[in-house]
Scaffold this motif. Structure first.
Motif: not given
Length: 189
Positions: A15-16, A19-20, A22-23, A77, A79, A135-136
């Motif tokens: 998950l991390s 998320a990274q 996406i960031d 998000y 970011v 999800k995306n």
């Protein structure tokens, strides 16, 4: 018990990591759209009243929309933007104005070089996001549209004689190298 903790940690890392990703995508694309906005601003400053001015304005207007969308996504998000934003702001304008000072075909050669790197970059990101299309969905939709706009800019540049620019290959390769370096730096800094 131990097995469930290990599975939980592995799941948290995935998950991390997602998320990274996406960031990173949002950070680098925000920086790229800022750079593109500044490139077209530089070209308009020099060629705005020329015969290619309306075409450059159209491309610039699309880049302004792209930049605004990524500014929205940065906030949504949460970011962190790249710390290199002030550099890309100045560098983009200089690349745009500098290419335009060499003439309309050189400005179009700049556009073709930049957009070829960006289309490739967006395609790579789309492949990553397809790992979880549901999800995306939002990012997939945004990147597909923007990639198509960038491809249109690339093709218009070719139609306007970009390849007729003296030393086209060398000129194009230098700009592509700069774009790839900016992408790499913006992904991490």
């Amino acid at each position: 018990m131990l097995q469930s903790r290990v599975l939980r940690r592995c799941s948290q890392r995935r998950l991390s990591s997602a998320a990274q990703q996406i960031d990173t995508i949002i950070r680098v694309d925000h920086a790229g759209e800022l750079g593109a906005d500044r490139i077209y601003a530089g070209q308009m400053a020099v060629l705005g009243k020329s015969s290619v001015g309306p075409m450059i304005q159209h491309m610039w207007d699309q880049e302004k929309e792209h930049k605004a969308k990524f500014e929205e996504l940065i906030n949504k998000y949460r970011v962190r933007p790249t710390v290199l934003t002030p550099i890309w702001n100045v560098a983009g304008f200089m690349v745009g104005a500098g290419s335009a000072l060499l003439g309309p075909k050189a400005a179009m050669a700049c556009t073709v070089a930049v957009e070829s790197v960006i289309v490739e970059h967006y395609n790579n990101q789309l492949r990553v996001l397809m790992s979880d299309p549901e999800k995306n969905r939002e990012l997939l939709t945004v990147l597909q549209k923007f990639r198509d706009d960038e491809q249109e800019h690339h093709d218009k540049g070719l139609d306007e004689g970009a390849e007729e620019t003296p030393f086209y290959e060398a000129f194009s390769n230098i700009i592509k190298l700069g774009c790839r370096a900016a992408i790499s730096l913006s992904e991490v800094v």
